[in-house]
Design a protein around this motif. Structure first.
Motif, mmCIF file in Angstrom:
data_model
loop_
_atom_site.group_PDB
_atom_site.id
_atom_site.type_symbol
_atom_site.label_atom_id
_atom_site.label_comp_id
_atom_site.label_asym_id
_atom_site.label_seq_id
_atom_site.Cartn_x
_atom_site.Cartn_y
_atom_site.Cartn_z
ATOM 1 N N LEU A 63 34.288 53.929 35.627
ATOM 2 C CA LEU A 63 34.801 52.674 35.074
ATOM 3 C C LEU A 63 33.717 51.960 34.267
ATOM 4 O O LEU A 63 33.958 51.480 33.150
ATOM 5 C CB LEU A 63 35.283 51.765 36.198
ATOM 6 C CG LEU A 63 36.608 52.107 36.887
ATOM 7 C CD1 LEU A 63 36.801 51.221 38.109
ATOM 8 C CD2 LEU A 63 37.771 51.941 35.936
ATOM 9 N N PHE A 64 32.531 51.883 34.837
ATOM 10 C CA PHE A 64 31.417 51.197 34.178
ATOM 11 C C PHE A 64 31.040 51.905 32.878
ATOM 12 O O PHE A 64 30.827 51.260 31.847
ATOM 13 C CB PHE A 64 30.228 51.161 35.133
ATOM 14 C CG PHE A 64 29.001 50.517 34.558
ATOM 15 C CD1 PHE A 64 28.878 49.133 34.515
ATOM 16 C CD2 PHE A 64 27.970 51.289 34.055
ATOM 17 C CE1 PHE A 64 27.743 48.535 33.980
ATOM 18 C CE2 PHE A 64 26.836 50.703 33.519
ATOM 19 C CZ PHE A 64 26.720 49.320 33.479
ATOM 20 N N THR A 65 30.963 53.228 32.911
ATOM 21 C CA THR A 65 30.609 53.993 31.718
ATOM 22 C C THR A 65 31.649 53.815 30.623
ATOM 23 O O THR A 65 31.312 53.654 29.439
ATOM 24 C CB THR A 65 30.464 55.488 32.070
ATOM 25 O OG1 THR A 65 29.464 55.644 33.080
ATOM 26 C CG2 THR A 65 30.077 56.302 30.851
ATOM 27 N N ALA A 66 32.926 53.845 31.002
ATOM 28 C CA ALA A 66 33.997 53.651 30.020
ATOM 29 C C ALA A 66 33.906 52.268 29.386
ATOM 30 O O ALA A 66 34.119 52.107 28.173
ATOM 31 C CB ALA A 66 35.358 53.851 30.686
ATOM 32 N N LYS A 67 33.581 51.266 30.185
ATOM 33 C CA LYS A 67 33.479 49.904 29.660
ATOM 34 C C LYS A 67 32.317 49.779 28.681
ATOM 35 O O LYS A 67 32.463 49.183 27.592
ATOM 36 C CB LYS A 67 33.300 48.920 30.817
ATOM 37 C CG LYS A 67 33.211 47.469 30.370
ATOM 38 C CD LYS A 67 33.116 46.536 31.557
ATOM 39 C CE LYS A 67 33.046 45.080 31.103
ATOM 40 N NZ LYS A 67 32.999 44.147 32.261
ATOM 41 N N VAL A 68 31.166 50.335 29.034
ATOM 42 C CA VAL A 68 29.992 50.246 28.165
ATOM 43 C C VAL A 68 30.207 51.029 26.877
ATOM 44 O O VAL A 68 29.891 50.548 25.778
ATOM 45 C CB VAL A 68 28.732 50.740 28.914
ATOM 46 C CG1 VAL A 68 27.536 50.777 27.968
ATOM 47 C CG2 VAL A 68 28.435 49.847 30.107
ATOM 48 N N LEU A 69 30.757 52.233 26.982
ATOM 49 C CA LEU A 69 31.016 53.030 25.781
ATOM 50 C C LEU A 69 32.026 52.335 24.872
ATOM 51 O O LEU A 69 31.906 52.382 23.642
ATOM 52 C CB LEU A 69 31.525 54.414 26.172
ATOM 53 C CG LEU A 69 30.493 55.426 26.661
ATOM 54 C CD1 LEU A 69 31.177 56.712 27.113
ATOM 55 C CD2 LEU A 69 29.464 55.732 25.576
ATOM 56 N N GLY A 70 33.031 51.733 25.473
ATOM 57 C CA GLY A 70 34.024 51.030 24.668
ATOM 58 C C GLY A 70 33.468 49.806 23.973
ATOM 59 O O GLY A 70 33.923 49.430 22.883
ATOM 60 N N LYS A 71 32.453 49.205 24.561
ATOM 61 C CA LYS A 71 31.873 47.977 24.004
ATOM 62 C C LYS A 71 30.891 48.262 22.883
ATOM 63 O O LYS A 71 30.810 47.511 21.903
ATOM 64 C CB LYS A 71 31.181 47.199 25.127
ATOM 65 C CG LYS A 71 30.620 45.859 24.686
ATOM 66 C CD LYS A 71 30.005 45.123 25.874
ATOM 67 C CE LYS A 71 29.431 43.776 25.456
ATOM 68 N NZ LYS A 71 28.818 43.064 26.611
ATOM 69 N N TYR A 72 30.120 49.352 23.013
ATOM 70 C CA TYR A 72 29.070 49.649 22.041
ATOM 71 C C TYR A 72 29.427 50.903 21.243
ATOM 72 O O TYR A 72 29.014 52.015 21.589
ATOM 73 C CB TYR A 72 27.733 49.856 22.754
ATOM 74 C CG TYR A 72 27.261 48.645 23.518
ATOM 75 C CD1 TYR A 72 26.677 47.564 22.867
ATOM 76 C CD2 TYR A 72 27.400 48.574 24.901
ATOM 77 C CE1 TYR A 72 26.245 46.448 23.562
ATOM 78 C CE2 TYR A 72 26.973 47.463 25.611
ATOM 79 C CZ TYR A 72 26.393 46.405 24.934
ATOM 80 O OH TYR A 72 25.969 45.301 25.631
ATOM 81 N N GLN A 73 30.196 50.716 20.180
ATOM 82 C CA GLN A 73 30.629 51.843 19.351
ATOM 83 C C GLN A 73 30.450 51.581 17.855
ATOM 84 O O GLN A 73 30.806 52.422 17.044
ATOM 85 C CB GLN A 73 32.098 52.156 19.620
ATOM 86 C CG GLN A 73 32.367 52.901 20.910
ATOM 87 C CD GLN A 73 31.968 54.357 20.853
ATOM 88 O OE1 GLN A 73 32.300 55.077 19.910
ATOM 89 N NE2 GLN A 73 31.228 54.800 21.856
ATOM 90 N N LYS A 74 29.881 50.439 17.481
ATOM 91 C CA LYS A 74 29.893 50.049 16.082
ATOM 92 C C LYS A 74 28.768 50.670 15.261
ATOM 93 O O LYS A 74 28.909 50.853 14.052
ATOM 94 C CB LYS A 74 29.821 48.522 15.977
ATOM 95 C CG LYS A 74 31.044 47.822 16.557
ATOM 96 C CD LYS A 74 30.937 46.319 16.411
ATOM 97 C CE LYS A 74 32.158 45.615 16.995
ATOM 98 N NZ LYS A 74 32.069 44.137 16.865
#
Length: 400
Positions: free
Chosen positions: A128-139
């Motif tokens: 869950l944590f990894t998915a949240k971080v990856l989703g947040k930092y993609q730009k």
């Protein structure tokens, strides 16, 4: 139809796969726990069947609650909290192990009212944590580097704590996070660094066990498994290892199997109902049944790919990717160990092996995936253009 109701929402194919795996679980658990029943339940062979029915039913109920009442956003909100709770519980478990307050391998944390393995919560929390971080930092590349550093630092802590009592679960979780990083477009140079670190840690662990006999028992366990896989187990000459029994079960099963409840090998295997349950499936129902089980997990995998491709946001897509890979990796490991392809580990067959609270954590993983699939269905309905009705000219004139 059952799966056309408003209760079983989400991907219907995955629901059908879960139903089939549930039926298989009840059949094979009842058959493979006969000897265990005489050791722990005074010969009551129905004890573990009833137990499995209860936890499977509770797991299905939990999935229904998640799909029908919980939003996918909640998983993102809880991600940070859950990962730190997991770290805290893992620290308590490790401390109890070193103080001699825990029994067995130290994987289980007994809280009095309930006992469970903190690693099971940690697996889902870290994904869950990894998915949240990856989703947040993609730009940008800078964002991806920042995401990598955040994720790998947390993964190192969680996997390191799990490693103390359970090497195979630690390796499984780390492989899952690595896959998520790859899917999340993290630069390959960072991933190569992770691979190098992983190889280095295994090599160091092996060297540590070779040079220091007083090293922790878990270190020697890792070295022993590597040695037995490369050089063979000395006990295999006598044909008394669990891996030997598993191979014997698969051999005796043949193409069509010996028939339901006719397993002989399960009476001699310590983990026939758990780590080696796939071998008992083949013994009783044959190689064709074993292929069918693998096919069910492949169907689940491909349906999850469809869910990921239909996701409109990054967090749900990465969440389904991580949970799916964890479950599929775990199934592959169990099947590989049972057939002698992989070294012996302690990974159960998801949703089939005998379980307690571990089944509930597995149901949480399936529930998250089904929740995302249901959210995809809602989004697709919203995005559908309104239906336009073309009225005949005469009707139009009458309505003017």
């Amino acid at each position: 139809m059952l799966f056309q109701s408003k209760i079983f929402r989400g991907d219907r194919v995955i629901w059908m796969v879960l139903l089939l795996l549930s039926l298989l679980s009840l059949l094979i658990v009842y058959s493979s726990t006969g000897a265990l029943a005489y050791r722990q339940a005074s010969g009551n062979t129905m004890h573990f069947l009833v137990r499995q029915v209860f936890f499977l039913g509770a797991g299905l109920g939990l999935m229904l609650v998640m799909v029908n009442f919980l939003s996918v956003k909640i998983y993102s909100i809880l991600a940070n909290l859950l990962v730190y709770i997991s770290i805290g519980l893992l620290l308590v478990s490790v401390a109890m192990k070193f103080m001699g307050l825990s029994s067995g391998s130290g994987r289980t944390l007994d809280l009095g009212i309930i006992s469970f393995q903190p690693a099971e919560l940690a697996k889902i929390s870290l994904i869950l944590f990894t998915a949240k971080v990856l989703g947040k930092y993609q730009k940008s590349k800078g964002d991806l580097k920042k995401a990598f550093l955040i994720i790998i630092s947390h993964a190192a802590v969680v996997c390191g704590l799990i490693f103390v009592s359970d090497f195979s679960t630690s390796a499984l979780l780390f492989a899952t996070i690595f896959t998520m990083l790859f899917v999340g477009r993290v630069p390959l140079k960072f991933l190569f660094i992770v691979v190098g670190m992983g190889v280095g840690i295994i090599a160091f662990t092996y060297f540590l066990a070779s040079q220091f006999p007083s090293a922790p028992a878990r270190v020697h366990t890792v070295k022993g498994r590597i040695d037995r896989f490369i050089n063979g187990d000395p006990n295999s000459e006598q044909g008394i290892t669990q891996a030997d029994y598993a191979k014997l079960a698969i051999y005796e099963g043949g193409i069509f199997g010996k028939g339901p409840g006719r397993s002989d090998v399960s009476n001699y295997m310590a983990a026939a109902y758990n780590d080696f349950i796939f071998a008992i499936i083949v013994e009783e129902y044959g190689l064709l049944a074993g292929i069918f089980v693998m096919f069910l997990y492949l169907i689940f995998f491909f349906r999850s790919v469809v869910i990921v491709r239909r996701a409109t946001r990054t967090f749900p897509a990465f969440l389904v990717t991580g949970l799916t890979m964890m479950l599929v990796f775990q199934a592959m490991i169990n099947i590989g160990v049972s057939s002698g392809v992989l070294p012996v580990t302690g990974q159960p067959l998801p949703w089939v092996s005998l379980g307690g609270t571990s089944l509930l954590f597995t149901s949480v993983a399936f529930g998250c995936i089904l929740s995302v699939s249901y959210q995809n269905q809602i989004n697709s309905e919203i995005q559908k253009p309104p239906i336009q009705v073309n009225m005949p000219d005469e009707d139009f004139e009458m309505n003017k």
